[in-house]
Design an enzyme around this catalytic site. Structure first.
Site, PDB file in Angstrom:
ATOM      1  N   LYS A   1       2.998  -3.519   6.503  1.00  0.00           N
ATOM      2  CA  LYS A   1       3.213  -3.623   5.045  1.00  0.00           C
ATOM      3  C   LYS A   1       4.688  -3.425   4.703  1.00  0.00           C
ATOM      4  O   LYS A   1       5.254  -4.136   3.859  1.00  0.00           O
ATOM      5  CB  LYS A   1       2.331  -2.610   4.305  1.00  0.00           C
ATOM      6  CG  LYS A   1       0.857  -2.987   4.294  1.00  0.00           C
ATOM      7  CD  LYS A   1       0.614  -4.276   3.503  1.00  0.00           C
ATOM      8  CE  LYS A   1      -0.789  -4.777   3.593  1.00  0.00           C
ATOM      9  NZ  LYS A   1      -0.998  -6.077   2.971  1.00  0.00           N
TER      10      LYS A   1
ATOM     11  N   SER B   1       0.839  -1.198   0.000  1.00  0.00           N
ATOM     12  CA  SER B   1       0.000   0.000   0.000  1.00  0.00           C
ATOM     13  C   SER B   1       0.872   1.244   0.000  1.00  0.00           C
ATOM     14  O   SER B   1       1.977   1.244   0.575  1.00  0.00           O
ATOM     15  CB  SER B   1      -0.868  -0.016   1.263  1.00  0.00           C
ATOM     16  OG  SER B   1      -1.438   1.254   1.481  1.00  0.00           O
TER      17      SER B   1
ATOM     18  N   TYR C   1      -0.509  -0.604  10.929  1.00  0.00           N
ATOM     19  CA  TYR C   1      -0.868  -1.233   9.648  1.00  0.00           C
ATOM     20  C   TYR C   1       0.204  -0.950   8.588  1.00  0.00           C
ATOM     21  O   TYR C   1       0.698  -1.866   7.918  1.00  0.00           O
ATOM     22  CB  TYR C   1      -2.239  -0.727   9.174  1.00  0.00           C
ATOM     23  CG  TYR C   1      -2.516  -1.045   7.727  1.00  0.00           C
ATOM     24  CD1 TYR C   1      -2.607  -2.362   7.295  1.00  0.00           C
ATOM     25  CD2 TYR C   1      -2.641  -0.029   6.770  1.00  0.00           C
ATOM     26  CE1 TYR C   1      -2.830  -2.661   5.957  1.00  0.00           C
ATOM     27  CE2 TYR C   1      -2.864  -0.316   5.436  1.00  0.00           C
ATOM     28  CZ  TYR C   1      -2.952  -1.624   5.032  1.00  0.00           C
ATOM     29  OH  TYR C   1      -3.156  -1.918   3.713  1.00  0.00           O
TER      30      TYR C   1
HETATM   31  C1  UD1 Z   1      -7.339   5.273   3.473  1.00  0.00           C
HETATM   32  C2  UD1 Z   1      -6.339   4.508   4.292  1.00  0.00           C
HETATM   33  C3  UD1 Z   1      -5.420   3.745   3.389  1.00  0.00           C
HETATM   34  C4  UD1 Z   1      -6.187   2.904   2.370  1.00  0.00           C
HETATM   35  C5  UD1 Z   1      -7.132   3.830   1.610  1.00  0.00           C
HETATM   36  C6  UD1 Z   1      -7.957   3.114   0.573  1.00  0.00           C
HETATM   37  C7  UD1 Z   1      -5.990   5.884   6.271  1.00  0.00           C
HETATM   38  C8  UD1 Z   1      -5.074   6.861   6.953  1.00  0.00           C
HETATM   39  N1  UD1 Z   1      -5.578   5.445   5.068  1.00  0.00           N
HETATM   40  O1  UD1 Z   1      -6.643   6.285   2.757  1.00  0.00           O
HETATM   41  O2  UD1 Z   1      -4.613   2.884   4.161  1.00  0.00           O
HETATM   42  O3  UD1 Z   1      -5.278   2.311   1.474  1.00  0.00           O
HETATM   43  O4  UD1 Z   1      -8.004   4.443   2.563  1.00  0.00           O
HETATM   44  O5  UD1 Z   1      -8.759   2.122   1.142  1.00  0.00           O
HETATM   45  O6  UD1 Z   1      -7.021   5.489   6.787  1.00  0.00           O
HETATM   46  N2  UD1 Z   1     -12.919  11.929   3.388  1.00  0.00           N
HETATM   47  C9  UD1 Z   1     -13.924  12.816   3.721  1.00  0.00           C
HETATM   48  N3  UD1 Z   1     -15.097  12.316   4.210  1.00  0.00           N
HETATM   49  C10 UD1 Z   1     -15.308  10.982   4.424  1.00  0.00           C
HETATM   50  C11 UD1 Z   1     -14.273  10.066   4.084  1.00  0.00           C
HETATM   51  C12 UD1 Z   1     -13.081  10.581   3.584  1.00  0.00           C
HETATM   52  O7  UD1 Z   1     -13.783  14.029   3.564  1.00  0.00           O
HETATM   53  O8  UD1 Z   1     -16.386  10.605   4.913  1.00  0.00           O
HETATM   54  C13 UD1 Z   1     -11.647  12.445   2.851  1.00  0.00           C
HETATM   55  C14 UD1 Z   1     -10.486  12.094   3.766  1.00  0.00           C
HETATM   56  O9  UD1 Z   1     -10.248  13.133   4.663  1.00  0.00           O
HETATM   57  C15 UD1 Z   1      -9.333  11.884   2.784  1.00  0.00           C
HETATM   58  C16 UD1 Z   1     -10.002  11.586   1.437  1.00  0.00           C
HETATM   59  O10 UD1 Z   1     -11.397  11.828   1.613  1.00  0.00           O
HETATM   60  O11 UD1 Z   1      -8.565  13.024   2.673  1.00  0.00           O
HETATM   61  C17 UD1 Z   1      -9.825  10.129   1.061  1.00  0.00           C
HETATM   62  O12 UD1 Z   1     -10.165   9.330   2.205  1.00  0.00           O
HETATM   63  P1  UD1 Z   1     -10.177   7.740   2.183  1.00  0.00           P
HETATM   64  O13 UD1 Z   1     -11.026   7.261   1.070  1.00  0.00           O
HETATM   65  O14 UD1 Z   1     -10.507   7.296   3.560  1.00  0.00           O
HETATM   66  O15 UD1 Z   1      -8.689   7.340   1.784  1.00  0.00           O
HETATM   67  P2  UD1 Z   1      -7.283   7.692   2.471  1.00  0.00           P
HETATM   68  O16 UD1 Z   1      -7.468   8.423   3.747  1.00  0.00           O
HETATM   69  O17 UD1 Z   1      -6.416   8.288   1.443  1.00  0.00           O
END
Ligand code: UD1
Length: 335
Positions: free
Chosen positions: A152, A124, A148
């Site tokens: 990895k 990842s 986590y």
């Molecule tokens: C997360 C995981 C990562 C995993 C990836 C894909 C963490 C720190 N990282 O990454 O290990 O590989 O998912 O499964 O958890 N957001 C919102 N509202 C929401 C959900 C998300 O604003 O309800 C924003 C978050 O702040 C983030 C972006 O959308 O900046 C993407 O979020 P997300 O899909 O959870 O992915 P990652 O945080 O990049």
């Protein structure tokens, strides 16, 4: 020749099984169904039109692995089975270390003892942590911030050392943000419990099973203030595994590859595209930042293009459209 796919009933694993079967490879799935439903196997059998071989066992169960290797002609392993939640790993670090390291060690030992030539590891972009430069290249420093992410990085190291000591070729695939589903709508991501990732949450709002999206911060130093990620269609990711399995990188080699699109997309851009694709309003509130979130992350994918001959082909609207189709199929609440 047959590929052992651990975690083959999971999200990325199941899509990779479809891509492998499309090339004519024989596949054995090993899954303990702790984070996958048995119905996925029926869907996979229908999609691939094969009587897929499925063994229900833990990926650290050496007896089960030896039994599979003895009875089938296993020449390669793709290892997906792992715990994968960042917040959960902070709450239960030892469970994460035990599970993720034990399975990788067991499979690597089995590979070496049985002369299995190829090993592909599901890794990842989380291994880069915050230290990432943009775009993130494979030589960017590794600085995972969660247990986590650390598991990895350690699994990558185990395979690198195992390959150096043997004829094994290991390929370490660092995924960015996988989204979407198979275009049939028959398989996709089924989060156990409440989804936390952006696209599944956005899709629930479009579907009406969740009233609003919470956007975690619009005060980042990005063009529209929201965070930027590299979303990649799960079928592109699946095809990346096939390319990794087929590449000739040489025995004793262990090579890491970013699998992303190289394109960064903001949360607002995802919401707008999802609204267009689903033809639904996606109401949102902007709330405070989610602890630990990076401002921006996207991949430099040139190494995979040059050395694996692979690059992502599908764009954001296709990812969202396929995800939407799968979700509607799953839900009886939408006509
Ligand atoms: C997360 C995981 C990562 C995993 C990836 C894909 C963490 C720190 N990282 O990454 O290990 O590989 O998912 O499964 O958890 N957001 C919102 N509202 C929401 C959900 C998300 O604003 O309800 C924003 C978050 O702040 C983030 C972006 O959308 O900046 C993407 O979020 P997300 O899909 O959870 O992915 P990652 O945080 O990049």
């Amino acid at each position: 020749m047959t590929t052992l796919v651990t975690g083959g009933a999971g999200y990325v694993g199941s899509h990779t099984v479809v891509a492998l079967c499309a090339t004519g490879r024989e596949v054995v799935i090993l899954d303990d169904f702790s984070n996958a439903k048995h119905g996925v196997v029926d869907a996979l059998r229908a999609l691939t039109r094969t009587q897929l071989d499925v063994v229900e066992a833990d990926a650290a169960d050496r007896v089960a692995i030896d039994q599979i290797c003895r009875s089938r002609n296993i020449d390669s392993i793709i290892h997906f089975a792992a715990h994968k939640s960042v917040p959960e790993s902070i709450l239960e670090p030892l469970r994460y270390y035990r599970n993720n390291l034990a399975s990788t060690l067991t499979l690597a030992e089995a590979a070496l003892e049985r002369g299995i030539a190829r090993f592909v590891l599901s890794s990842s972009a989380v291994v880069y942590g915050k230290a990432a430069e943009l775009p993130v290249t494979e030589t960017s420093p590794l600085a995972p911030e969660s247990p986590y992410g650390a598991t990895k990085q350690m699994c990558e190291r185990i395979l690198a050392d195992a390959s150096a000591d043997s004829r094994l070729q290991s390929v370490l695939l660092r995924y960015f943000n996988p989204v979407g589903a198979h275009p049939s709508g028959d398989i996709g991501e089924i989060p156990l419990g409440e989804p936390q990732n952006l696209v599944p949450v956005v899709m629930e709002v479009a579907l009406g099973t969740r009233s609003k999206l919470q956007i975690f911060g619009d005060d980042y130093n990005t063009p529209d203030g929201t965070t930027i990620r590299d979303y990649i269609h799960v079928m592109d990711l699946a095809e990346g595994h096939v390319a990794a399995l087929e590449a000739n990188l040489g025995s004793h080699s262990s090579r890491a590859f970013n699998l992303g699109t190289g394109v960064g997309t903001s949360v607002h851009e995802v919401v707008r595209a999802a609204s267009e694709v689903t033809q639904r309003e996606i109401p949102f509130d902007v709330v405070g930042r989610r602890p630990g979130d990076l401002s921006e992350s996207w991949a430099d994918c040139r190494r995979a293009a040059t050395e694996l001959g692979w690059s992502a082909q599908r764009e954001l609207k296709q990812m969202l459209g396929d995800h939407w189709r799968f979700l509607r199929r799953q839900s009886r609440r939408v006509p």
